[in-house]
Write an enzyme that holds these catalytic residues in place. Sequence first.
Site, PDB file in Angstrom:
ATOM      1  CG  HIS A  17      48.042  36.269  42.806  1.00 23.57           C
ATOM      2  ND1 HIS A  17      48.016  36.430  44.172  1.00 23.57           N
ATOM      3  CD2 HIS A  17      47.055  35.385  42.517  1.00 23.57           C
ATOM      4  CE1 HIS A  17      47.058  35.678  44.685  1.00 23.57           C
ATOM      5  NE2 HIS A  17      46.461  35.024  43.714  1.00 23.57           N
ATOM      6  CE  LYS A  41      39.732  31.493  48.088  1.00 28.89           C
ATOM      7  NZ  LYS A  41      40.760  31.857  47.103  1.00 28.89           N
ATOM      8  NE  ARG A  91      47.119  27.949  42.875  1.00 26.43           N
ATOM      9  CZ  ARG A  91      46.389  28.453  43.847  1.00 26.43           C
ATOM     10  NH1 ARG A  91      46.962  28.931  44.922  1.00 26.43           N
ATOM     11  NH2 ARG A  91      45.080  28.461  43.762  1.00 26.43           N
ATOM     12  CB  SER A 129      46.371  34.471  49.300  1.00 26.74           C
ATOM     13  OG  SER A 129      46.602  35.033  48.039  1.00 26.74           O
TER      14      SER A 129
HETATM   15  P1  ADP Z   1      40.168  33.313  43.716  1.00 21.98           P
HETATM   16  O1  ADP Z   1      39.543  33.571  45.040  1.00 21.98           O
HETATM   17  O2  ADP Z   1      39.360  33.776  42.549  1.00 21.98           O
HETATM   18  O3  ADP Z   1      40.697  31.908  43.510  1.00 21.98           O
HETATM   19  P2  ADP Z   1      42.914  34.047  44.046  1.00 21.98           P
HETATM   20  O4  ADP Z   1      43.429  35.397  44.444  1.00 21.98           O
HETATM   21  O5  ADP Z   1      43.106  32.947  45.015  1.00 21.98           O
HETATM   22  O6  ADP Z   1      41.417  34.305  43.700  1.00 21.98           O
HETATM   23  O7  ADP Z   1      43.546  33.623  42.655  1.00 21.98           O
HETATM   24  C1  ADP Z   1      43.361  34.358  41.479  1.00 21.98           C
HETATM   25  C2  ADP Z   1      43.919  33.594  40.289  1.00 21.98           C
HETATM   26  O8  ADP Z   1      45.326  33.465  40.444  1.00 21.98           O
HETATM   27  C3  ADP Z   1      43.391  32.174  40.145  1.00 21.98           C
HETATM   28  O9  ADP Z   1      43.267  31.870  38.760  1.00 21.98           O
HETATM   29  C4  ADP Z   1      44.459  31.325  40.758  1.00 21.98           C
HETATM   30  O10 ADP Z   1      44.460  30.019  40.216  1.00 21.98           O
HETATM   31  C5  ADP Z   1      45.696  32.113  40.350  1.00 21.98           C
HETATM   32  N1  ADP Z   1      46.804  31.847  41.249  1.00 21.98           N
HETATM   33  C6  ADP Z   1      46.798  31.813  42.592  1.00 21.98           C
HETATM   34  N2  ADP Z   1      48.004  31.516  43.099  1.00 21.98           N
HETATM   35  C7  ADP Z   1      48.816  31.355  42.035  1.00 21.98           C
HETATM   36  C8  ADP Z   1      50.200  30.991  41.875  1.00 21.98           C
HETATM   37  N3  ADP Z   1      50.965  30.722  42.941  1.00 21.98           N
HETATM   38  N4  ADP Z   1      50.709  30.902  40.636  1.00 21.98           N
HETATM   39  C9  ADP Z   1      49.917  31.145  39.544  1.00 21.98           C
HETATM   40  N5  ADP Z   1      48.609  31.480  39.612  1.00 21.98           N
HETATM   41  C10 ADP Z   1      48.059  31.577  40.831  1.00 21.98           C
END
Ligand code: ADP
Length: 164
Positions: A17, A41, A91, A129
């Site tokens: 992130h 989630k 990803r 996460s």
């Molecule tokens: P959501 O519940 O909206 O998916 P997340 O916190 O899981 O929220 O992810 C937020 C954004 O960050 C999404 O666009 C996700 O694809 C991106 N993201 C999550 N993990 C990574 C990572 N390891 N590298 C790059 N982007 C990521």
Amino acid sequence: MKRALFPGSFDPLTMGHLETIRRGAKLFDELIVGVFVNSNKSSLFTMEEKLMLVKEAVADISNVRVIAQETELTVVAAERLGANFLLRGIRSIKDYEYEREIMEMNQHLNPEIETVFLLAQSQYSHISSSLIKEVLLFDGNVQAYLPKNVYQMMMEKKGEINEK
Ligand code: ADP
């Protein structure tokens, strides 16, 4: 003024992130990180904890602002914030399929708002996460994938869970 909203549940914020935020911040005049509760989630961190962790982790990036996003349509939040862009990270093919659907729907809801995607850097493209939480629960070392402050709070939380 190019302003973008990067919405996510950030439970917790990972290096993946954070890298997306750093790279996104270079593309826009202002990047707003919208921390929200994802009802699909179950959450380990409270909204207050998540906000604090993200704010600390991005404190050195001057054009990034962190807000608690209400439970509402992302395009509605973006409109209210005056953001014409949404930023999302991809990803894998799995993310692509999911993100494409959301992008199409958001375009239908508000054609003025453009979604910009950044491909995850390869060293972080396999982390989420939820995977980090799972590995940590079984004492695996995930330090490299978390900002320092997030890692510290996760270790504290783990200590609390183990005491119960
Ligand atoms: P959501 O519940 O909206 O998916 P997340 O916190 O899981 O929220 O992810 C937020 C954004 O960050 C999404 O666009 C996700 O694809 C991106 N993201 C999550 N993990 C990574 C990572 N390891 N590298 C790059 N982007 C990521």
